[in-house]
Design a protein around this motif. Structure first.
Motif, PDB file in Angstrom:
ATOM      1  N   ASP A 276      -1.224 -29.201  -9.717  1.00  0.00           N
ATOM      2  CA  ASP A 276      -0.558 -27.944 -10.016  1.00  0.00           C
ATOM      3  C   ASP A 276      -0.483 -27.698 -11.527  1.00  0.00           C
ATOM      4  O   ASP A 276      -0.585 -26.556 -11.996  1.00  0.00           O
ATOM      5  CB  ASP A 276       0.852 -27.955  -9.413  1.00  0.00           C
ATOM      6  N   LYS A 451      -4.578 -27.672  -1.103  1.00  0.00           N
ATOM      7  CA  LYS A 451      -3.564 -26.707  -0.672  1.00  0.00           C
ATOM      8  C   LYS A 451      -3.049 -26.995   0.740  1.00  0.00           C
ATOM      9  O   LYS A 451      -2.312 -26.198   1.310  1.00  0.00           O
ATOM     10  CB  LYS A 451      -4.121 -25.278  -0.750  1.00  0.00           C
ATOM     11  N   ASP A 474       3.514 -25.940  -2.939  1.00  0.00           N
ATOM     12  CA  ASP A 474       3.193 -24.932  -3.949  1.00  0.00           C
ATOM     13  C   ASP A 474       2.532 -23.708  -3.315  1.00  0.00           C
ATOM     14  O   ASP A 474       2.825 -22.565  -3.685  1.00  0.00           O
ATOM     15  CB  ASP A 474       2.275 -25.524  -5.025  1.00  0.00           C
ATOM     16  N   ALA A 475       1.627 -23.935  -2.362  1.00  0.00           N
ATOM     17  CA  ALA A 475       0.963 -22.813  -1.691  1.00  0.00           C
ATOM     18  C   ALA A 475       1.970 -22.005  -0.880  1.00  0.00           C
ATOM     19  O   ALA A 475       1.904 -20.766  -0.844  1.00  0.00           O
ATOM     20  CB  ALA A 475      -0.157 -23.333  -0.792  1.00  0.00           C
ATOM     21  N   LYS A 477       5.176 -21.666  -1.563  1.00  0.00           N
ATOM     22  CA  LYS A 477       5.980 -20.905  -2.531  1.00  0.00           C
ATOM     23  C   LYS A 477       5.210 -19.686  -3.031  1.00  0.00           C
ATOM     24  O   LYS A 477       5.781 -18.610  -3.228  1.00  0.00           O
ATOM     25  CB  LYS A 477       6.368 -21.813  -3.706  1.00  0.00           C
ATOM     26  N   HIS A 478       3.917 -19.879  -3.268  1.00  0.00           N
ATOM     27  CA  HIS A 478       3.067 -18.795  -3.748  1.00  0.00           C
ATOM     28  C   HIS A 478       3.053 -17.639  -2.743  1.00  0.00           C
ATOM     29  O   HIS A 478       3.211 -16.467  -3.118  1.00  0.00           O
ATOM     30  CB  HIS A 478       1.638 -19.324  -3.972  1.00  0.00           C
ATOM     31  N   ILE A 479       2.896 -17.962  -1.464  1.00  0.00           N
ATOM     32  CA  ILE A 479       2.877 -16.932  -0.417  1.00  0.00           C
ATOM     33  C   ILE A 479       4.251 -16.272  -0.283  1.00  0.00           C
ATOM     34  O   ILE A 479       4.373 -15.055  -0.155  1.00  0.00           O
ATOM     35  CB  ILE A 479       2.439 -17.536   0.935  1.00  0.00           C
ATOM     36  N   ALA A 481       6.423 -15.821  -2.474  1.00  0.00           N
ATOM     37  CA  ALA A 481       6.690 -14.950  -3.630  1.00  0.00           C
ATOM     38  C   ALA A 481       5.807 -13.706  -3.630  1.00  0.00           C
ATOM     39  O   ALA A 481       5.774 -12.966  -4.614  1.00  0.00           O
ATOM     40  CB  ALA A 481       6.476 -15.742  -4.917  1.00  0.00           C
ATOM     41  N   GLY A 483       2.388 -13.774  -2.915  1.00  0.00           N
ATOM     42  CA  GLY A 483       1.009 -14.087  -3.282  1.00  0.00           C
ATOM     43  C   GLY A 483       0.015 -13.635  -2.223  1.00  0.00           C
ATOM     44  O   GLY A 483       0.372 -13.433  -1.054  1.00  0.00           O
ATOM     45  N   ASP A 484      -1.230 -13.501  -2.620  1.00  0.00           N
ATOM     46  CA  ASP A 484      -2.283 -12.985  -1.748  1.00  0.00           C
ATOM     47  C   ASP A 484      -2.717 -14.040  -0.727  1.00  0.00           C
ATOM     48  O   ASP A 484      -3.172 -15.122  -1.101  1.00  0.00           O
ATOM     49  CB  ASP A 484      -3.472 -12.555  -2.609  1.00  0.00           C
ATOM     50  N   ARG A 485      -2.579 -13.710   0.546  1.00  0.00           N
ATOM     51  CA  ARG A 485      -3.015 -14.618   1.608  1.00  0.00           C
ATOM     52  C   ARG A 485      -4.537 -14.711   1.687  1.00  0.00           C
ATOM     53  O   ARG A 485      -5.082 -15.713   2.135  1.00  0.00           O
ATOM     54  CB  ARG A 485      -2.488 -14.156   2.966  1.00  0.00           C
ATOM     55  N   GLU A 487      -6.898 -15.050  -0.466  1.00  0.00           N
ATOM     56  CA  GLU A 487      -7.561 -16.116  -1.227  1.00  0.00           C
ATOM     57  C   GLU A 487      -7.464 -17.449  -0.488  1.00  0.00           C
ATOM     58  O   GLU A 487      -8.453 -18.171  -0.352  1.00  0.00           O
ATOM     59  CB  GLU A 487      -6.920 -16.243  -2.619  1.00  0.00           C
TER      60      GLU A 487
END
Length: 558
Positions: A276, A451, A474-475, A477-479, A481, A483-485, A487
């Motif tokens: 990360d 991931k 981390d992945a 949390k990204h989603i 927040a 984030g683009d699924r 990718e």
């Protein structure tokens, strides 16, 4: 200790260190606020002797079962010593069990007394403790736990005199399996198993008094009990304890272990934490620069608290080969080991300089291993159990006629005698095409992606296999927040294509489902040793399988 002590029990070793190194610090216990308490051999043994004298004063029947329920702590080990010293049998319980399982083990083991230690989920498990069962609370026990206090008992009780010992072939402990399928079974182990592991492991873990270990995996599991508690008893090294998940990195840096043991899920988490901050592509560039590469690798190990480690190993479940290779690229020769509660984890261990990625190494000294006609790994170990407590029929079923234990694992042995685990006999399933699929090797291939935190392959009686995927923290949390699924979906599609190229047609994955649940010990999706509970996971997602196949999507977000 020298080889002249090879016939000694753990108790004899404790008396040895008490006499020869009384002022050497043996245990370091965090107590909150960044503070720690150190216990020398003399101090530790004084408390254990006082508690042993108290246990004897209770006039329990000889060799009574006494349970220990708590997270790892200095006093967990002292309670274990006191039980041994007083002539009784320890029954360790995982600190993450639900109330129902706590009650089952306490009832099934016929425990006469319970030590309650440090616990995070006491309110959820205390209803499993019978009101009639006497209890003793250890120093870090929950404030609401009822029982006599350890501190009060040792303050008023004179220490047990002399050096009472136990025969090697006498039962020492009943270790309940983590119950990945069905009710846990009580594995009866003798003092000889402790002795075997403390003396015959020298050729694989050459421990000495100058070593340091951090104890954080459950002491209720045979691996931590063998590698940390028992090895420190036989070799006299310093044991540090972890305070909490939040302080883990600080605890690790405090200990700066020279021997370090972890399970695959945690090795993967450590790696993901580094990736990360320093992505793999950037690592490759930096590592390729001679002087700078070496410095960066050293810095990574320092940040992890592993810069002093000379022996690092993993066990309890398979670790994806790319993860093993990554650690070895840092200069940490991550060794793989294999064992079971039924042989006190004394079975196979990779030797330094002779590692083969994906293999758990050759047999330990005195162990015999062969592959059965059905591909099952059969092991005969000098640390083999006496049997399952109160279950003679199950005990008889798990042995061959010539005394080899049926591990339930499938494997193969290479030309150098190194063992590879290929799956579980009972985990094999057939798709509707009528051919068997071994899920574990496929899970390992998918699980090597940075991931992905965990994978479960399903497909029994279905047209094809599919993957249930838990993304990395981390992945997730990204989603969460925003984030683009797309990718991540693209990466999973590419990963499945790559993996499918290595599989037979009937094994190939039709789709991946990104699950919304977090799989952990508390919700029952993982065992206390962080292996997936396949039956629980399959039951949870079974109602949606037909719908997923009907959607004809490659990546499905639950």
């Amino acid at each position: 200790m020298s080889k002249t002590n090879d016939a000694r029990t753990p108790l004899a070793c404790l008396y040895h260190w008490e006499k020869t190194t009384p002022d050497t610090i043996h245990l370091t216990q965090p107590v909150g606020g960044g503070k720690v308490v150190d216990y020398t051999w003399k101090q530790a043994m004084d408390e254990a002797r006082r508690m042993a004298a108290h246990l004897q004063s209770l006039n329990l029947p000889p060799k009574s079962q006494i349970a220990i329920l708590g997270k790892n702590s200095a006093h967990w080990m002292l309670a274990d010593w006191a039980i041994m010293m007083s002539g009784h049998v320890s029954v360790p319980l995982y600190p993450t069990l639900n109330a129902e399982t706590v009650r089952y083990i306490l009832d099934h083991s016929e425990s006469k007394l319970l030590f309650i230690g440090k616990l995070d989920e006491w309110e959820q498990m205390k209803s499993g403790v019978p009101a009639s069962l006497p209890a003793i609370t250890l120093p870090l026990a929950p404030a609401s736990a009822q029982g006599s206090k350890w501190e009060d008992i040792v303050a008023r009780t004179a220490p047990l005199q002399g050096n009472p010992d136990r025969p090697l072939d006498e039962i020492a402990t009943i270790v309940y399996t983590s119950g990945s399928t069905g009710q846990p079974k009580g594995v009866m182990q003798t003092f000889r198993s402790f002795n075997v592991c403390g003396t015959m492991m020298r050729d694989v873990i050459p421990a000495n008094q100058n070593d340091r270990m951090l104890s954080y995996l459950p002491l209720a599991h045979v691996a931590e009990r063998l590698v940390v508690e028992n090895n420190s008893t036989y070799h006299g090294f310093h044991v540090f304890f972890a305070e909490s998940l939040e302080t883990f990195v600080a605890d690790l840096r405090r200990a700066r272990p020279t021997i370090f043991f972890s399970v695959p899920r945690l090795w993967t988490k450590f790696q993901l934490g580094v990736l990360d901050k320093l992505p793999l592509k950037k690592q490759k560039v930096l590592f390729s620069i001679p002087f700078l590469g070496k410095k960066v690798k050293r810095k990574i190990l320092e940040q992890l608290g592993l810069d002093s480690v000379r022996v690092a190993f993993t066990g309890a479940a398979p670790l994806p080969p790319p993860t093993v290779s990554w650690y070895r690229s840092l200069g940490l020769e991550l060794l793989e080991a294999y064992g079971m509660s039924e042989n006190f984890a004394y079975s196979h261990f990779t030797r330094p300089g002779n590692a083969r990625v994906g293999y758990v190494g050759p047999t330990n000294l005195g162990v015999s291993c062969r592959i059965g006609d059905n591909g099952e790994i059969l092991v005969k170990s000098p640390a083999q159990m006496l049997g399952y407590y109160k279950e003679p029929e199950k005990t008889a079923e798990c042995y061959t006629e010539d005394g080899f234990f049926k591990t339930g694992d499938m494997g193969e042995i290479d030309e150098q005698g190194r063992l590879r685990i290929t799956g579980r006999v009972k985990e094999l399933f057939k798709t509707s095409k009528g051919k068997y699929v071994a899920p574990v090797p496929i899970e390992n291939k998918l699980g090597s992606h940075p991931k992905i935190e965990a994978v479960c392959i399903g497909g029994a009686n279905q047209p094809a296999t599919f993957a249930l995927v838990l993304l990395s923290e981390d992945a997730r949390k990204h989603i969460a927040a925003g984030g683009d699924r797309a990718e991540i979906g693209s990466e999973l599609t590419s990963l499945m294509e790559q993996v499918n190229e290595t599989l037979d047609p009937h094994e190939q994955i039709q789709f991946a489902v990104v699950v919304k649940d977090t799989w952990n010990i508390d919700n029952g999706f993982l065992t206390p040793t962080m292996k997936i509970r396949r039956n629980i996971i399959e039951k949870r997602y079974e109602p949606s399988v037909d719908q997923w196949f009907g959607s004809r999507k490659t990546v499905i977000w639950e």
